[in-house]
Design an enzyme around this catalytic site. Structure first.
Site, PDB file in Angstrom:
ATOM      1  N   ARG A  36     -16.471  -7.524  15.356  1.00  0.00           N
ATOM      2  CA  ARG A  36     -16.832  -7.744  16.762  1.00  0.00           C
ATOM      3  C   ARG A  36     -17.281  -6.429  17.391  1.00  0.00           C
ATOM      4  O   ARG A  36     -17.130  -5.370  16.801  1.00  0.00           O
ATOM      5  CB  ARG A  36     -15.591  -8.235  17.519  1.00  0.00           C
ATOM      6  CG  ARG A  36     -14.466  -7.203  17.456  1.00  0.00           C
ATOM      7  CD  ARG A  36     -13.321  -7.457  18.379  1.00  0.00           C
ATOM      8  NE  ARG A  36     -12.440  -6.306  18.436  1.00  0.00           N
ATOM      9  CZ  ARG A  36     -11.477  -6.028  17.557  1.00  0.00           C
ATOM     10  NH1 ARG A  36     -11.265  -6.836  16.536  1.00  0.00           N
ATOM     11  NH2 ARG A  36     -10.745  -4.947  17.691  1.00  0.00           N
ATOM     12  N   LYS A  90      -4.960   1.082  21.742  1.00  0.00           N
ATOM     13  CA  LYS A  90      -5.646   2.354  21.890  1.00  0.00           C
ATOM     14  C   LYS A  90      -5.616   2.777  23.359  1.00  0.00           C
ATOM     15  O   LYS A  90      -5.713   1.935  24.258  1.00  0.00           O
ATOM     16  CB  LYS A  90      -7.092   2.229  21.409  1.00  0.00           C
ATOM     17  CG  LYS A  90      -7.164   2.006  19.896  1.00  0.00           C
ATOM     18  CD  LYS A  90      -8.528   1.590  19.425  1.00  0.00           C
ATOM     19  CE  LYS A  90      -8.448   1.238  17.937  1.00  0.00           C
ATOM     20  NZ  LYS A  90      -9.631   0.470  17.502  1.00  0.00           N
ATOM     21  N   GLU A 114       0.842  -1.200   0.000  1.00  0.00           N
ATOM     22  CA  GLU A 114       0.000   0.000   0.000  1.00  0.00           C
ATOM     23  C   GLU A 114       0.871   1.242   0.000  1.00  0.00           C
ATOM     24  O   GLU A 114       1.989   1.225   0.507  1.00  0.00           O
ATOM     25  CB  GLU A 114      -0.856   0.058   1.280  1.00  0.00           C
ATOM     26  CG  GLU A 114      -2.059  -0.832   1.267  1.00  0.00           C
ATOM     27  CD  GLU A 114      -2.903  -0.690   2.530  1.00  0.00           C
ATOM     28  OE1 GLU A 114      -2.456  -0.046   3.502  1.00  0.00           O
ATOM     29  OE2 GLU A 114      -4.012  -1.235   2.523  1.00  0.00           O
ATOM     30  N   ASN A 119     -13.345  -4.793  11.550  1.00  0.00           N
ATOM     31  CA  ASN A 119     -13.447  -5.662  12.722  1.00  0.00           C
ATOM     32  C   ASN A 119     -14.878  -6.163  12.835  1.00  0.00           C
ATOM     33  O   ASN A 119     -15.818  -5.379  12.771  1.00  0.00           O
ATOM     34  CB  ASN A 119     -13.074  -4.896  13.990  1.00  0.00           C
ATOM     35  CG  ASN A 119     -11.660  -4.364  13.913  1.00  0.00           C
ATOM     36  OD1 ASN A 119     -10.765  -5.054  13.442  1.00  0.00           O
ATOM     37  ND2 ASN A 119     -11.456  -3.140  14.336  1.00  0.00           N
TER      38      ASN A 119
HETATM   39  C1  MV4 Z   1      -0.974   2.018   7.616  1.00  0.00           C
HETATM   40  C2  MV4 Z   1      -0.229   3.147   8.024  1.00  0.00           C
HETATM   41  C3  MV4 Z   1       0.188   4.019   7.056  1.00  0.00           C
HETATM   42  N1  MV4 Z   1      -0.115   3.786   5.753  1.00  0.00           N
HETATM   43  N2  MV4 Z   1      -1.238   1.819   6.319  1.00  0.00           N
HETATM   44  C4  MV4 Z   1      -1.283  -0.042  11.913  1.00  0.00           C
HETATM   45  C5  MV4 Z   1      -2.351  -0.940  12.434  1.00  0.00           C
HETATM   46  C6  MV4 Z   1      -3.027  -1.482  11.249  1.00  0.00           C
HETATM   47  N3  MV4 Z   1      -4.406  -1.634  11.541  1.00  0.00           N
HETATM   48  C7  MV4 Z   1      -2.784  -0.505  10.168  1.00  0.00           C
HETATM   49  N4  MV4 Z   1      -1.712   0.333  10.616  1.00  0.00           N
HETATM   50  C8  MV4 Z   1      -1.200   1.296   9.825  1.00  0.00           C
HETATM   51  N5  MV4 Z   1      -1.453   1.135   8.499  1.00  0.00           N
HETATM   52  C9  MV4 Z   1      -0.815   2.689   5.415  1.00  0.00           C
HETATM   53  N6  MV4 Z   1      -1.092   2.470   4.130  1.00  0.00           N
HETATM   54  C10 MV4 Z   1       0.022   3.323   9.398  1.00  0.00           C
HETATM   55  C11 MV4 Z   1      -0.466   2.393  10.307  1.00  0.00           C
HETATM   56  C12 MV4 Z   1      -0.194   2.693  11.703  1.00  0.00           C
HETATM   57  C13 MV4 Z   1      -1.235   2.972  12.596  1.00  0.00           C
HETATM   58  C14 MV4 Z   1      -2.572   2.954  12.211  1.00  0.00           C
HETATM   59  C15 MV4 Z   1      -3.578   3.230  13.096  1.00  0.00           C
HETATM   60  C16 MV4 Z   1      -3.264   3.569  14.393  1.00  0.00           C
HETATM   61  C17 MV4 Z   1      -1.964   3.605  14.819  1.00  0.00           C
HETATM   62  C18 MV4 Z   1      -0.935   3.308  13.930  1.00  0.00           C
HETATM   63  C19 MV4 Z   1       0.395   3.344  14.359  1.00  0.00           C
HETATM   64  C20 MV4 Z   1       1.388   3.053  13.474  1.00  0.00           C
HETATM   65  C21 MV4 Z   1       1.100   2.707  12.154  1.00  0.00           C
END
Ligand code: MV4
Length: 448
Positions: free
Chosen positions: A291, A237, A200, A289
């Site tokens: 749930r 979180k 991505e 999710n």
């Molecule tokens: C990402 C991103 C940046 N760009 N995808 C981390 C958890 C997973 N659910 C998806 N995550 C991320 N995906 C793209 N294309 C950055 C994160 C991410 C993040 C996302 C949500 C909440 C906290 C985070 C902490 C670090 C990285």
């Protein structure tokens, strides 16, 4: 409605589900490990069954023991809470094969959303905006280079069996790409037994905004607005709020209706959360999710809708209690997750709570299964409880939160209450000016 509901969980969420059942007049069965004999959910349930020793895999994850507990007690439905077996398609399937209702989506929907590539493909097909990237999995190095060059660096490589931040690698340029691809693939293979990965566009400073949905499984679906969960530490979180400080009503309704329509079209049954990264005014789907989530009470606070009640209704075939036009968003709500951890180092602090006093008053909710004299066992997550505060607007909510944090007493163990005392006074937090990296940077600058 159901004759008897077995709650396949522990802690505050077991209590949360139990309360909804009681209000509907449904008898409850608690299950517990030997470490949880004195837990609140066991004391308050109509019946309880010990299902094994402390380790989760021998108790709360033991499908056969849980099915046996249903048969012994005559429970005709199981609420899985969050974590444990809540997103286990095999569990949902086994229950249905025993004529026991799984209070959640179909096994098919759980497994589609559990595979992050399939989830993204499904979301895109339903008209949900997704992060630009590979169409499916990427195995070939040449293909990876081409996709990355097309979408532009930086890119992120994710495991299809991952989620919640596990198995991700960022590549800043083509020099990093092959190493990132190899590392992601081998880590995914080792961790999940599935080495499929996808690519991505990497978003640098997004917020994490998620939409709460509920579907009746028969073509009706509603959204209950968003939650901003950007304040996280190591993908856990810490603080969640509704509405998001970043969205206006038009944006909320627009993304909300996209999600509600998608849920309806899928024939999705149950509560679900569609997770987005939000950057420069645009939403990008990342995961769904299937749930009930830890942070669901902030949505309940601003909508007045009991999400567990809705889950029980749709699982039993009674349908949703509301239509979209009856759902409104009143005021502002914030949830703080209070953990039994050192507030600076986050080292877990199990042990006996000697004194315990919770705040109260207008707009205050504490969801917790602990009490003075309760010993927090070392085997499970370290959540002591959740403080959820509601106000007519964000300023009132923040003032109320500050007051509640002053009243809250947890003695005998360390807790993360002091972290929230700091956050509630921080100007960026007061302004709602934060992204997914804000908290980790803040903690790095306020080192232990
Ligand atoms: C990402 C991103 C940046 N760009 N995808 C981390 C958890 C997973 N659910 C998806 N995550 C991320 N995906 C793209 N294309 C950055 C994160 C991410 C993040 C996302 C949500 C909440 C906290 C985070 C902490 C670090 C990285």
């Amino acid at each position: 409605m159901f004759n008897k509901v077995l709650i396949a969980n522990r802690g505050e969420i077991a209590l949360r589900v139990l309360r909804a059942c009681k209000e509907l007049g449904i008898p409850t069965v608690a299950v517990h490990s030997t470490a949880d004999e004195s837990a609140m959910h066991v004391r308050l349930a109509d019946e309880s069954v010990c299902i094994g020793p402390p380790p989760s895999r021998d108790s709360y994850l033991n499908i056969h023991q849980i099915v046996a507990a249903c048969e012994i007690t005559g429970a005709d439905a199981v609420h899985p809470g969050y974590g444990f077996l809540s997103e286990n398609a095999k569990f949902a399937e086994i229950l249905e094969a025993h004529n026991i209702t799984f209070i959640g989506p179909t096994a098919e929907h759980i497994s589609v959303m559990g595979d992050k590539i399939e989830a993204k493909r499904t979301a895109a097909k339903l008209g949900i905006p997704v992060v630009p990237g590979s169409e499916g999995g990427v195995s070939d190095e040449g293909e990876a280079k081409k996709i990355a060059a097309d979408i532009g660096y930086p890119v992120i490589i994710k495991a299809t069996a991952g989620g919640g931040g596990r198995g991700m690698k960022v590549a800043r340029s083509e020099d990093d790409l092959l190493v990132a691809l190899q590392t992601a693939r081998s880590e995914a293979g080792a961790a999940f037994g599935n080495d499929a990965v996808y690519i991505e566009k990497y978003l640098g400073q997004p917020r994490h905004i998620e939409i709460q949905v509920v579907g009746d499984g028969a073509g009706a679906g509603v959204h209950l607005g968003e939650r901003d969960c950007s304040l996280q530490r190591r993908h856990q979180k810490v603080w969640e709020e509704a509405n998001s400080p970043a969205l206006n009503e038009k944006q909320r309704n627009e993304i909300g209706m996209i999600c509600a329509n998608a849920i309806a079209e899928m024939g999705y049954r149950g509560a679900g959360t569609i997770e987005f990264l939000y950057e420069n005014g645009e939403f990008y789907f990342i995961e769904m999710n299937t749930r009930l989530q830890v942070e669901h009470p902030v949505t309940e606070a601003i909508t007045g809708i009991d999400l567990v009640h809705e889950q029980l209704r749709v699982a039993s075939g009674a349908g949703l209690s509301v239509t979209q036009d009856q759902i409104t968003f009143e005021g502002h709500a914030i949830e703080c997750r209070i953990n039994a951890e050192d507030a600076r180092t986050f080292v877990p602090s199990p042990g006996t709570i000697t004194h315990y006093h919770t705040p109260g008053g207008l707009g205050v909710r504490v969801d917790s299964g602990v009490y003075a004299g309760y010993r927090i066992p070392p085997y499970y997550d370290s959540l002591i409880g959740k403080l959820i505060v509601h106000g007519r607007n964000r300023v009132e909510c923040m003032m109320r939160l500050r007051r509640c944090l002053d009243e809250f007493v947890v003695d005998g163990i360390k807790s993360t209450l002091p972290l929230f005392q700091d956050l509630v006074q921080n100007p960026d937090i007061a302004n709602g000016d934060y992204d997914i990296h804000w908290l980790e940077k803040y903690l790095a600058n306020h080192a232990a």
